[in-house]
Design a protein around this motif. Structure first.
Motif, PDB file in Angstrom:
ATOM      1  N   ASN A   1      -7.225   3.942   2.628  1.00  0.00           N
ATOM      2  CA  ASN A   1      -6.210   4.452   1.703  1.00  0.00           C
ATOM      3  C   ASN A   1      -5.213   3.365   1.292  1.00  0.00           C
ATOM      4  O   ASN A   1      -4.000   3.590   1.235  1.00  0.00           O
ATOM      5  CB  ASN A   1      -5.472   5.637   2.329  1.00  0.00           C
ATOM      6  CG  ASN A   1      -6.414   6.754   2.734  1.00  0.00           C
ATOM      7  OD1 ASN A   1      -6.704   6.943   3.919  1.00  0.00           O
ATOM      8  ND2 ASN A   1      -6.915   7.502   1.774  1.00  0.00           N
TER       9      ASN A   1
ATOM     10  N   ASN B   1      -1.954   3.453 -10.605  1.00  0.00           N
ATOM     11  CA  ASN B   1      -1.962   3.280  -9.157  1.00  0.00           C
ATOM     12  C   ASN B   1      -3.328   3.712  -8.625  1.00  0.00           C
ATOM     13  O   ASN B   1      -3.763   4.827  -8.898  1.00  0.00           O
ATOM     14  CB  ASN B   1      -0.870   4.124  -8.506  1.00  0.00           C
ATOM     15  CG  ASN B   1       0.519   3.641  -8.875  1.00  0.00           C
ATOM     16  OD1 ASN B   1       0.695   2.498  -9.286  1.00  0.00           O
ATOM     17  ND2 ASN B   1       1.502   4.515  -8.755  1.00  0.00           N
ATOM     18  N   VAL B   2      -3.999   2.834  -7.907  1.00  0.00           N
ATOM     19  CA  VAL B   2      -5.318   3.151  -7.382  1.00  0.00           C
ATOM     20  C   VAL B   2      -5.273   3.161  -5.859  1.00  0.00           C
ATOM     21  O   VAL B   2      -4.427   2.507  -5.234  1.00  0.00           O
ATOM     22  CB  VAL B   2      -6.380   2.139  -7.865  1.00  0.00           C
ATOM     23  CG1 VAL B   2      -6.536   2.202  -9.369  1.00  0.00           C
ATOM     24  CG2 VAL B   2      -6.037   0.726  -7.422  1.00  0.00           C
ATOM     25  N   GLU B   3      -6.204   3.902  -5.282  1.00  0.00           N
ATOM     26  CA  GLU B   3      -6.312   3.999  -3.828  1.00  0.00           C
ATOM     27  C   GLU B   3      -7.755   3.712  -3.439  1.00  0.00           C
ATOM     28  O   GLU B   3      -8.689   4.281  -4.020  1.00  0.00           O
ATOM     29  CB  GLU B   3      -5.893   5.389  -3.370  1.00  0.00           C
ATOM     30  CG  GLU B   3      -5.769   5.532  -1.847  1.00  0.00           C
ATOM     31  CD  GLU B   3      -5.202   6.892  -1.451  1.00  0.00           C
ATOM     32  OE1 GLU B   3      -5.823   7.563  -0.613  1.00  0.00           O
ATOM     33  OE2 GLU B   3      -4.152   7.268  -2.005  1.00  0.00           O
TER      34      GLU B   3
ATOM     35  N   GLU C   1      -9.099   7.082  -5.729  1.00  0.00           N
ATOM     36  CA  GLU C   1      -8.190   7.794  -6.631  1.00  0.00           C
ATOM     37  C   GLU C   1      -7.539   6.821  -7.605  1.00  0.00           C
ATOM     38  O   GLU C   1      -7.359   5.649  -7.306  1.00  0.00           O
ATOM     39  CB  GLU C   1      -7.111   8.510  -5.799  1.00  0.00           C
ATOM     40  CG  GLU C   1      -6.182   9.396  -6.607  1.00  0.00           C
ATOM     41  CD  GLU C   1      -5.123  10.048  -5.732  1.00  0.00           C
ATOM     42  OE1 GLU C   1      -4.761  11.195  -5.988  1.00  0.00           O
ATOM     43  OE2 GLU C   1      -4.650   9.385  -4.777  1.00  0.00           O
ATOM     44  N   ALA C   2      -7.198   7.321  -8.778  1.00  0.00           N
ATOM     45  CA  ALA C   2      -6.440   6.549  -9.769  1.00  0.00           C
ATOM     46  C   ALA C   2      -5.479   7.507 -10.465  1.00  0.00           C
ATOM     47  O   ALA C   2      -5.896   8.529 -11.017  1.00  0.00           O
ATOM     48  CB  ALA C   2      -7.370   5.897 -10.782  1.00  0.00           C
TER      49      ALA C   2
ATOM     50  N   THR D   1      -0.968  -1.212  -7.591  1.00  0.00           N
ATOM     51  CA  THR D   1      -0.951  -1.041  -9.041  1.00  0.00           C
ATOM     52  C   THR D   1      -1.944  -2.011  -9.656  1.00  0.00           C
ATOM     53  O   THR D   1      -1.842  -3.222  -9.474  1.00  0.00           O
ATOM     54  CB  THR D   1       0.458  -1.292  -9.609  1.00  0.00           C
ATOM     55  OG1 THR D   1       1.372  -0.408  -8.961  1.00  0.00           O
ATOM     56  CG2 THR D   1       0.489  -1.027 -11.102  1.00  0.00           C
TER      57      THR D   1
ATOM     58  N   GLY E   1       0.780  -1.216   0.000  1.00  0.00           N
ATOM     59  CA  GLY E   1       0.000   0.000   0.000  1.00  0.00           C
ATOM     60  C   GLY E   1       0.807   1.258   0.000  1.00  0.00           C
ATOM     61  O   GLY E   1       0.243   2.341  -0.005  1.00  0.00           O
TER      62      GLY E   1
ATOM     63  N   ASN F   1       4.042   1.976  -5.580  1.00  0.00           N
ATOM     64  CA  ASN F   1       3.422   1.190  -6.628  1.00  0.00           C
ATOM     65  C   ASN F   1       4.326   1.115  -7.846  1.00  0.00           C
ATOM     66  O   ASN F   1       5.106   1.992  -8.134  1.00  0.00           O
ATOM     67  CB  ASN F   1       2.076   1.796  -7.044  1.00  0.00           C
ATOM     68  CG  ASN F   1       1.164   1.908  -5.858  1.00  0.00           C
ATOM     69  OD1 ASN F   1       0.648   0.901  -5.383  1.00  0.00           O
ATOM     70  ND2 ASN F   1       1.008   3.111  -5.324  1.00  0.00           N
TER      71      ASN F   1
ATOM     72  N   SER G   1      -3.348   1.357  -1.320  1.00  0.00           N
ATOM     73  CA  SER G   1      -2.968   1.643  -2.709  1.00  0.00           C
ATOM     74  C   SER G   1      -2.214   0.466  -3.301  1.00  0.00           C
ATOM     75  O   SER G   1      -1.489  -0.253  -2.604  1.00  0.00           O
ATOM     76  CB  SER G   1      -2.117   2.909  -2.779  1.00  0.00           C
ATOM     77  OG  SER G   1      -0.918   2.742  -2.062  1.00  0.00           O
TER      78      SER G   1
END
Length: 397
Positions: free
Chosen positions: A124, A104-106, A185-186, A128, A6, A9, A126
């Motif tokens: 949060n 990268n996503v969260e 988020e991305a 890939t 996390g 990434n 995170s």
């Protein structure tokens, strides 16, 4: 799921031009040029344009609301096997906001058993997307989520922690899970060539460790994928100054990835690929014992016993106390000896079994000698008897 996944990434190594349901969720039909009508339709009511636009806008909004309502009420069978399902709890910002592989996503994640027992809550988190940094259930379903969307995911154990379960978080073997996910988020992954050497090293190590997790769960194909991504990170050209010590550390990570990849390829019976990984590792570190040991095993499985024995003897010479190498070498020498014995027997059979023929000839010679001695003994006995008889007769006379 590793907590270390996390923080940083990796860029995805898998990008292509084709889109699928998991990529975009949209299907496009390409028309041939002959099917396109270049003539504009006649203007039937020039003064009614604004009213038509308003009416079409209202209809479009109604359709979107209807589609959103259907999504909120229905389960999506992601793979078509009823083992991975997704339902929208709160709609997001539209299909255009969906993340892409390699980004990268969260997310916020709440993991529960199917009976509602809470397993873990992560904020949060995170990773890939598409790199195998997370469970398959999340890797597949987050691609179908819109930004800001909250979704409920029901997954079979096959796409979660499998037959082995997990110690952290604590999940029993073969346990299906319920996941509540919110996509926060991305962002595009950073350029590896511009990363600081310490960041590249840390990132490659995390990808290798993720591969180790897959290996421990017997997901060998996913392990190979993670090791491949780690190797791409170590092999990337650097546009940032790097010290000799950092280069050596990157090389050490690379050799470990090659060794672990060879072990995974062995489990998959991909012997040629495993041998190539061992050769690559030994090209950098010729005395690497793990690479020599696995190379010996691969050669033995390919029937190259002489080369395998030489390789294992080299490994044993470097580490004489290694019981694993001792056992493997002993087993291999015995197997090689048995094979040579079988080959010799086959050659004798092909040549007409000369050993048996010579044995027969020796037996015949022995028999003939025995017969000759019998005749000689008999003749001697007759002669002695004749002499004795003559003496008796003479005495009587």
């Amino acid at each position: 799921m590793d907590a270390s996944d996390g923080h940083e990434n990796a860029p995805s190594a898998k990008k292509n031009g084709k889109t699928s349901l998991l990529d975009s969720g949209e299907d496009f039909e390409v028309l041939d040029e002959e099917d396109i009508d270049d003539d504009l339709p006649p203007l039937e009511d020039a003064g009614g344009g604004d009213g038509d636009k308003a009416e079409n806008g209202e209809k479009k909004n109604a359709d979107e609301e209807s589609e959103a309502s259907e999504q909120l009420d229905e389960w999506l069978d992601v793979l078509g096997n009823d083992q991975l399902k997704k339902k929208v709890l709160e709609a997001g910002k539209g299909r255009g906001s969906r993340p892409q592989k390699g980004q990268n996503v969260e997310i916020n994640l709440k993991t529960s058993l199917m009976d509602g027992t809470l397993v873990e809550v992560q904020h949060n988190l995170s990773f890939t997307l598409g790199d195998g940094d997370i469970t398959q259930a999340l890797d597949l379903t987050v691609q179908l989520m819109e930004m800001g969307e909250k979704a409920l995911i029901h997954t079979d154990a096959k796409y979660a922690y499998g037959a082995r379960g997990s110690l952290e978080p604590e999940v029993p073997p073969n346990t299906p899970l319920s996941l509540e996910v919110e996509l926060l988020e991305a962002t595009d992954a950073p350029d590896v060539e511009l990363m600081l050497p310490s960041q590249r090293i840390a990132l490659a190590i995390r990808k290798r460790e993720r591969g180790n997790v897959h290996y421990q769960r017997a997901d060998y194909a996913f392990a190979v994928n993670s090791y491949s991504i780690a190797l791409q990170i170590t092999d990337s050209n650097s546009k940032v100054d790097i010290s000799p010590e950092e280069e050596e550390e990157l090389l050490d990570v690379k050799v470990k990835c090659l060794n672990n990849m060879a072990a995974s390829q062995l489990k998959l019976d991909h012997y040629d690929a495993a041998l190539k990984s061992c050769v690559s590792a030994l090209a950098h570190q010729p005395d690497n014992i793990k690479a020599l040991f696995r190379m010996g095993k691969v050669l033995a499985l390919q029937g190259e016993y002489t080369e395998a024995i030489q390789t294992l003897r080299k490994a044993l010479k470097l580490e004489p106390s290694n019981k694993t190498i001792h056992a493997e070498l002993s087993k291999l020498v015995k197997k090689h000896s048995e094979q040579r014995g079988a080959e010799q027997a086959m050659y004798k059979k092909m040549l007409g079994n000369p050993t048996s023929s010579s044995g027969i000839q020796k037996s015949r010679a022995k028999s003939s000698w025995g017969l000759s001695w019998k005749w000689l003994f008999g003749a001697t006995a007759v002669a002695i008897g004749g002499v004795a008889l003559s003496v008796v007769i003479a005495a009587r006379n």
